[in-house]
Design a protein around this motif. Sequence first.
Motif, mmCIF file in Angstrom:
data_model
loop_
_atom_site.group_PDB
_atom_site.id
_atom_site.type_symbol
_atom_site.label_atom_id
_atom_site.label_comp_id
_atom_site.label_asym_id
_atom_site.label_seq_id
_atom_site.Cartn_x
_atom_site.Cartn_y
_atom_site.Cartn_z
ATOM 1 N N GLU A 39 0.817 -1.211 0.000
ATOM 2 C CA GLU A 39 0.000 0.000 0.000
ATOM 3 C C GLU A 39 0.852 1.263 0.000
ATOM 4 O OE1 GLU A 39 -2.840 -0.147 3.157
ATOM 5 O OE2 GLU A 39 -3.792 -1.960 2.373
ATOM 6 N N ASP A 40 2.134 1.134 0.356
ATOM 7 C CA ASP A 40 3.004 2.306 0.433
ATOM 8 C C ASP A 40 3.705 2.619 -0.885
ATOM 9 O OD1 ASP A 40 4.556 0.017 0.624
ATOM 10 O OD2 ASP A 40 5.784 0.729 2.289
ATOM 11 N N LEU A 41 3.405 1.844 -1.947
ATOM 12 C CA LEU A 41 4.040 2.049 -3.244
ATOM 13 C C LEU A 41 3.000 2.063 -4.358
ATOM 14 C CD1 LEU A 41 6.985 -0.517 -2.919
ATOM 15 C CD2 LEU A 41 7.059 1.937 -2.436
ATOM 16 N N THR A 42 3.215 2.930 -5.339
ATOM 17 C CA THR A 42 2.488 2.853 -6.608
ATOM 18 C C THR A 42 3.542 2.570 -7.668
ATOM 19 O OG1 THR A 42 2.676 5.223 -7.075
ATOM 20 C CG2 THR A 42 0.706 4.478 -5.875
ATOM 21 N N VAL A 43 3.143 1.976 -8.781
ATOM 22 C CA VAL A 43 4.153 1.497 -9.722
ATOM 23 C C VAL A 43 3.842 1.884 -11.159
ATOM 24 C CG1 VAL A 43 3.100 -0.776 -10.079
ATOM 25 C CG2 VAL A 43 5.579 -0.520 -10.320
ATOM 26 N N ASP A 44 4.911 2.122 -11.895
ATOM 27 C CA ASP A 44 4.879 2.325 -13.335
ATOM 28 C C ASP A 44 5.970 1.420 -13.896
ATOM 29 O OD1 ASP A 44 4.211 3.343 -15.791
ATOM 30 O OD2 ASP A 44 4.965 5.363 -15.425
ATOM 31 N N VAL A 45 5.832 0.994 -15.133
ATOM 32 C CA VAL A 45 6.815 0.097 -15.742
ATOM 33 C C VAL A 45 7.420 0.767 -16.964
ATOM 34 C CG1 VAL A 45 7.202 -2.156 -16.826
ATOM 35 C CG2 VAL A 45 5.558 -1.941 -14.944
ATOM 36 N N LEU A 46 8.743 0.677 -17.064
ATOM 37 C CA LEU A 46 9.464 1.147 -18.241
ATOM 38 C C LEU A 46 10.287 -0.028 -18.754
ATOM 39 C CD1 LEU A 46 10.428 3.222 -20.248
ATOM 40 C CD2 LEU A 46 12.032 4.064 -18.546
ATOM 41 N N ASP A 47 9.885 -0.567 -19.886
ATOM 42 C CA ASP A 47 10.558 -1.728 -20.467
ATOM 43 C C ASP A 47 11.484 -1.236 -21.580
ATOM 44 O OD1 ASP A 47 11.318 -4.118 -21.687
ATOM 45 O OD2 ASP A 47 9.320 -4.998 -21.508
ATOM 46 N N VAL A 48 12.781 -1.504 -21.421
ATOM 47 C CA VAL A 48 13.759 -1.073 -22.416
ATOM 48 C C VAL A 48 13.401 -1.615 -23.804
ATOM 49 C CG1 VAL A 48 16.192 -1.289 -23.107
ATOM 50 C CG2 VAL A 48 15.606 -0.750 -20.746
ATOM 51 N N ALA A 49 12.805 -2.808 -23.855
ATOM 52 C CA ALA A 49 12.442 -3.399 -25.147
ATOM 53 C C ALA A 49 11.377 -2.579 -25.876
ATOM 54 C CB ALA A 49 11.956 -4.835 -24.966
ATOM 55 N N GLY A 50 10.566 -1.855 -25.143
ATOM 56 C CA GLY A 50 9.521 -1.044 -25.753
ATOM 57 C C GLY A 50 9.881 0.418 -25.878
ATOM 58 N N ALA A 51 11.056 0.787 -25.381
ATOM 59 C CA ALA A 51 11.476 2.185 -25.423
ATOM 60 C C ALA A 51 12.191 2.465 -26.738
ATOM 61 C CB ALA A 51 12.403 2.487 -24.249
ATOM 62 N N ASP A 52 11.813 3.538 -27.379
ATOM 63 C CA ASP A 52 12.426 3.934 -28.646
ATOM 64 C C ASP A 52 13.598 4.865 -28.337
ATOM 65 O OD1 ASP A 52 12.915 4.318 -31.324
ATOM 66 O OD2 ASP A 52 11.363 5.850 -31.551
ATOM 67 N N LEU A 53 14.715 4.263 -27.900
ATOM 68 C CA LEU A 53 15.865 5.064 -27.498
ATOM 69 C C LEU A 53 16.747 5.404 -28.688
ATOM 70 C CD1 LEU A 53 16.793 3.037 -24.315
ATOM 71 C CD2 LEU A 53 15.740 5.302 -24.378
ATOM 72 N N PRO A 54 17.282 6.613 -28.715
ATOM 73 C CA PRO A 54 18.214 6.975 -29.787
ATOM 74 C C PRO A 54 19.470 6.102 -29.716
ATOM 75 C CG PRO A 54 17.498 8.909 -28.553
ATOM 76 C CD PRO A 54 17.030 7.712 -27.799
ATOM 77 N N THR A 55 20.064 5.834 -30.861
ATOM 78 C CA THR A 55 21.285 5.035 -30.894
ATOM 79 C C THR A 55 22.529 5.912 -30.855
ATOM 80 O OG1 THR A 55 21.163 4.976 -33.299
ATOM 81 C CG2 THR A 55 20.225 3.107 -32.100
ATOM 82 N N SER A 56 22.386 7.173 -31.168
ATOM 83 C CA SER A 56 23.497 8.119 -31.096
ATOM 84 C C SER A 56 23.278 9.031 -29.903
ATOM 85 C CB SER A 56 23.545 8.953 -32.375
ATOM 86 O OG SER A 56 24.330 10.103 -32.177
ATOM 87 N N MET A 57 24.331 9.465 -29.259
ATOM 88 C CA MET A 57 24.198 10.360 -28.107
ATOM 89 C C MET A 57 24.052 11.826 -28.518
ATOM 90 S SD MET A 57 23.882 8.463 -25.526
ATOM 91 C CE MET A 57 23.994 9.594 -24.150
ATOM 92 N N ALA A 58 23.919 12.096 -29.813
ATOM 93 C CA ALA A 58 23.735 13.463 -30.285
ATOM 94 C C ALA A 58 22.370 13.976 -29.828
ATOM 95 C CB ALA A 58 23.842 13.516 -31.807
ATOM 96 N N ARG A 59 22.350 15.177 -29.275
ATOM 97 C CA ARG A 59 21.114 15.795 -28.796
ATOM 98 C C ARG A 59 20.418 16.489 -29.960
ATOM 99 N NH1 ARG A 59 19.792 14.242 -23.550
ATOM 100 N NH2 ARG A 59 21.737 13.697 -22.546
ATOM 101 N N THR A 60 19.550 15.742 -30.629
ATOM 102 C CA THR A 60 18.844 16.266 -31.801
ATOM 103 C C THR A 60 17.352 16.310 -31.509
ATOM 104 O OG1 THR A 60 18.525 14.063 -32.728
ATOM 105 C CG2 THR A 60 20.568 15.227 -33.337
ATOM 106 N N GLU A 61 16.604 16.920 -32.423
ATOM 107 C CA GLU A 61 15.145 16.935 -32.282
ATOM 108 C C GLU A 61 14.588 15.521 -32.355
ATOM 109 O OE1 GLU A 61 13.065 19.647 -34.835
ATOM 110 O OE2 GLU A 61 14.465 21.282 -34.393
ATOM 111 N N GLU A 62 15.188 14.677 -33.188
ATOM 112 C CA GLU A 62 14.738 13.292 -33.302
ATOM 113 C C GLU A 62 14.966 12.546 -31.989
ATOM 114 O OE1 GLU A 62 16.884 14.668 -35.597
ATOM 115 O OE2 GLU A 62 15.418 14.979 -37.187
ATOM 116 N N ALA A 63 16.105 12.809 -31.356
ATOM 117 C CA ALA A 63 16.402 12.175 -30.071
ATOM 118 C C ALA A 63 15.397 12.625 -29.014
ATOM 119 C CB ALA A 63 17.821 12.497 -29.618
ATOM 120 N N ALA A 64 15.110 13.918 -28.985
ATOM 121 C CA ALA A 64 14.142 14.446 -28.019
ATOM 122 C C ALA A 64 12.771 13.823 -28.229
ATOM 123 C CB ALA A 64 14.066 15.968 -28.123
ATOM 124 N N ALA A 65 12.370 13.666 -29.480
ATOM 125 C CA ALA A 65 11.071 13.046 -29.776
ATOM 126 C C ALA A 65 11.055 11.590 -29.334
ATOM 127 C CB ALA A 65 10.768 13.156 -31.269
#
Length: 195
Positions: A39-65
């Motif tokens: 009861e003392d916790l609420t939860v959210d899940v972030l699955d790396v397999a479903g995350a659309d992460l950028p492959t380059s570390m360049a900070r671009t508009e595409e990366a932000a999106a």
Amino acid sequence: MTAQTMSPLHVTVVVGSNRHGRFGPVVADWLLGRVRAREDLTVDVLDVAGADLPTSMARTEEAAAALSGVTPKLAAADAFVVLTPEYNHSFPAGLKNLIDWHYSEWRAKPVALVSYGGLAGGLRATEHLRQVFAELHAVTVRDTVSFHGAAGSFDGEGALKDPTGPDAAARTMLDQLTWWGRALREAKRRHPYGE
């Protein structure tokens, strides 16, 4: 205690593998059962397999999106539970990419670690993660949950064959995470970290 100290902590569970055929969802289902029972916790899940992460570390508009669906989940969390396999004596590249794209989202928050693998149960991956999270000013809790020979620990339906040890370990770990989460949330309320 203040009302904020007593209100449930918002925990984001990070499923850290994106490999085809991964065992992570089985362990994640068990873990989420333990978190949701509190009861003392609420939860959210972030699955790396479903995350659309950028492959380059360049900070671009595409990366932000690409990060727009990930960053808010991390930012909203009071605490994290990171679930990782051990690949080649460390944690997966997809998880490292997720971690590296964020900084303030981890800062001054507690992180609990759950691992799985062969004989070592993923413990080498958790030790590497401790170093990475320390650099990000996150606090890893002492106790972990690890599954040695993970595939043999669960039956064909995804239930633990013997839940006694893992359930007790999860309870201890989540108690520590809750303590740190409340303490850090209250401390940041009184004096923001780094100011």
